[in-house]
Motif scaffolding. Sequence first.
Motif, PDB file in Angstrom:
ATOM      1  N   ALA A  28       0.831  -1.207   0.000  1.00 57.88           N
ATOM      2  CA  ALA A  28       0.000   0.000   0.000  1.00 57.88           C
ATOM      3  C   ALA A  28       0.864   1.255   0.000  1.00 57.88           C
ATOM      4  CB  ALA A  28      -0.928  -0.014   1.208  1.00 57.88           C
ATOM      5  N   ALA A  29       1.931   1.251   0.791  1.00 55.22           N
ATOM      6  CA  ALA A  29       2.840   2.399   0.813  1.00 55.22           C
ATOM      7  C   ALA A  29       3.536   2.573  -0.527  1.00 55.22           C
ATOM      8  CB  ALA A  29       3.861   2.228   1.932  1.00 55.22           C
ATOM      9  N   SER A  30       3.928   1.456  -1.138  1.00 56.27           N
ATOM     10  CA  SER A  30       4.582   1.525  -2.454  1.00 56.27           C
ATOM     11  C   SER A  30       3.638   2.095  -3.501  1.00 56.27           C
ATOM     12  CB  SER A  30       5.048   0.126  -2.874  1.00 56.27           C
ATOM     13  OG  SER A  30       5.997  -0.392  -1.950  1.00 56.27           O
ATOM     14  N   ALA A  31       2.342   1.778  -3.379  1.00 55.61           N
ATOM     15  CA  ALA A  31       1.362   2.247  -4.356  1.00 55.61           C
ATOM     16  C   ALA A  31       1.206   3.760  -4.330  1.00 55.61           C
ATOM     17  CB  ALA A  31       0.018   1.577  -4.098  1.00 55.61           C
ATOM     18  N   ILE A  32       1.346   4.368  -3.152  1.00 54.91           N
ATOM     19  CA  ILE A  32       1.142   5.817  -3.068  1.00 54.91           C
ATOM     20  C   ILE A  32       2.443   6.601  -3.161  1.00 54.91           C
ATOM     21  CG2 ILE A  32      -0.945   5.528  -1.667  1.00 54.91           C
ATOM     22  CD1 ILE A  32       0.726   6.464   0.761  1.00 54.91           C
ATOM     23  N   LEU A  33       3.567   5.914  -3.199  1.00 51.60           N
ATOM     24  CA  LEU A  33       4.849   6.609  -3.229  1.00 51.60           C
ATOM     25  C   LEU A  33       4.965   7.570  -4.416  1.00 51.60           C
ATOM     26  CD1 LEU A  33       7.393   6.883  -1.577  1.00 51.60           C
ATOM     27  CD2 LEU A  33       8.394   4.991  -2.875  1.00 51.60           C
ATOM     28  N   PRO A  34       4.546   7.180  -5.625  1.00 49.49           N
ATOM     29  CA  PRO A  34       4.605   8.149  -6.733  1.00 49.49           C
ATOM     30  C   PRO A  34       3.763   9.391  -6.486  1.00 49.49           C
ATOM     31  CG  PRO A  34       4.336   5.923  -7.585  1.00 49.49           C
ATOM     32  CD  PRO A  34       4.123   5.848  -6.096  1.00 49.49           C
ATOM     33  N   LEU A  35       2.590   9.228  -5.820  1.00 50.06           N
ATOM     34  CA  LEU A  35       1.758  10.388  -5.516  1.00 50.06           C
ATOM     35  C   LEU A  35       2.424  11.281  -4.474  1.00 50.06           C
ATOM     36  CD1 LEU A  35      -1.752   8.683  -5.354  1.00 50.06           C
ATOM     37  CD2 LEU A  35      -0.914  10.231  -7.126  1.00 50.06           C
ATOM     38  N   VAL A  36       3.046  10.670  -3.486  1.00 48.73           N
ATOM     39  CA  VAL A  36       3.759  11.449  -2.479  1.00 48.73           C
ATOM     40  C   VAL A  36       4.873  12.249  -3.136  1.00 48.73           C
ATOM     41  CG1 VAL A  36       5.223  11.304  -0.432  1.00 48.73           C
ATOM     42  CG2 VAL A  36       3.171   9.882  -0.595  1.00 48.73           C
ATOM     43  N   GLU A  37       5.579  11.600  -4.052  1.00 49.76           N
ATOM     44  CA  GLU A  37       6.660  12.300  -4.766  1.00 49.76           C
ATOM     45  C   GLU A  37       6.106  13.445  -5.619  1.00 49.76           C
ATOM     46  OE1 GLU A  37       8.297   9.103  -6.971  1.00 49.76           O
ATOM     47  OE2 GLU A  37       9.671   8.479  -5.388  1.00 49.76           O
ATOM     48  N   GLU A  38       4.995  13.159  -6.305  1.00 48.95           N
ATOM     49  CA  GLU A  38       4.417  14.162  -7.206  1.00 48.95           C
ATOM     50  C   GLU A  38       3.911  15.375  -6.448  1.00 48.95           C
ATOM     51  OE1 GLU A  38       0.585  14.606 -10.229  1.00 48.95           O
ATOM     52  OE2 GLU A  38       1.203  12.621  -9.517  1.00 48.95           O
ATOM     53  N   TYR A  39       3.242  15.131  -5.346  1.00 45.15           N
ATOM     54  CA  TYR A  39       2.593  16.229  -4.636  1.00 45.15           C
ATOM     55  C   TYR A  39       3.502  16.935  -3.636  1.00 45.15           C
ATOM     56  CZ  TYR A  39      -1.811  14.376  -6.485  1.00 45.15           C
ATOM     57  OH  TYR A  39      -2.815  13.950  -7.308  1.00 45.15           O
ATOM     58  N   SER A  40       4.538  16.262  -3.183  1.00 42.28           N
ATOM     59  CA  SER A  40       5.365  16.876  -2.144  1.00 42.28           C
ATOM     60  C   SER A  40       6.785  17.178  -2.605  1.00 42.28           C
ATOM     61  CB  SER A  40       5.429  15.967  -0.915  1.00 42.28           C
ATOM     62  OG  SER A  40       6.197  14.806  -1.196  1.00 42.28           O
TER      63      SER A  40
END
Length: 244
Positions: A28-40
Motif C-alpha cells: 500500500a505504501a509503495s502504491a502511493i509513493l509516486p503520488l507522495v513524490e508528485e505532490y510533495s
Amino acid sequence: MIRGVIFDLGDTLVTQAPLAGGDANLEAASAILPLVEEYSGYSPSAEELAAAIGRNLQDAVVESYESNHSQPDTEALFHDVLDDLGCSLPREHARTVLDGYFRRYYESMAPLADVMETLTLAKGLALKLGILANVLWGPELLRDRLRRIGIARSINCMVLSYEIGWMKPFPGAYREVLQRMDLRPSEVVMVGDDPYVDVIGAQRAGLKAIWKRLDMGLAPPEGARPHQIIDSIRQLLPAVAEMV
C-alpha cells in the motif's frame, strides 16, 4: 430466539493484514509513493513510508480502545506522518493519497474458509446478517472489495466506524446496527475474534456473543465469557442453533 447475526470483519469473515508490518502495509505504501513524490517533491523509501504509516495507524487504534472509543482522524494522522518525514503534501491531495493507500490494503482481503457457504446457509434460514467493523478510512472502497469477493450480497446491513464516528466496543456502535436490523439485543448474536471488543463489548450492549478464536484450544482471557466458542466459521450455525 436468535434472529440475527452480527459479524466482525477481519479474521472473522476475511483475512486481515496487520496495519503495521507485513506485505499489505508495504504494498500500500509503495502504491502511493509516486503520488507522495508528485505532490510533495520528496521521496522517502517505501519501507520508511510503510513503517511510519503503519505505526501511526496502529497507535491510533490502541489509543481509541484505551480512551473513549471515538473514531481516529485518519486524515490528520496521515498529514502528521508525512510532516514527520519532511513531505509537504497539500491538504487538497490528502484524500487521493489515502484512497490509494487503503484501496491497495483492502485488496489483500479474501474470504476465509467456509465463509461463503455459511453466509448462504444463514440467509436460507432467514437469519438477518450484519457486519460491524472498525474501519479507519474508505468505507466505499471497503464495500466495493466486499462486493467483488461476494460477501456483501449476503449482508443485510453494514455499519462501519468511520461513518458513525465510534469504534467497537462503544455501545452506540452496537445500537446502531441493531436499529438498522430492526432487532432487539436478545435476538442477536455477535461473532468475532477479539474477546474484548467482540465478546465483552457485545455482551455489555445486551447481545449474546460467539468467540471465533484464532488458535484451537486457546482459553478465553480473564473476564471474557462467550456464550459459545468456535474455531471455524463452519461451526457457527450449529452453535447458534444451541442458543436460546
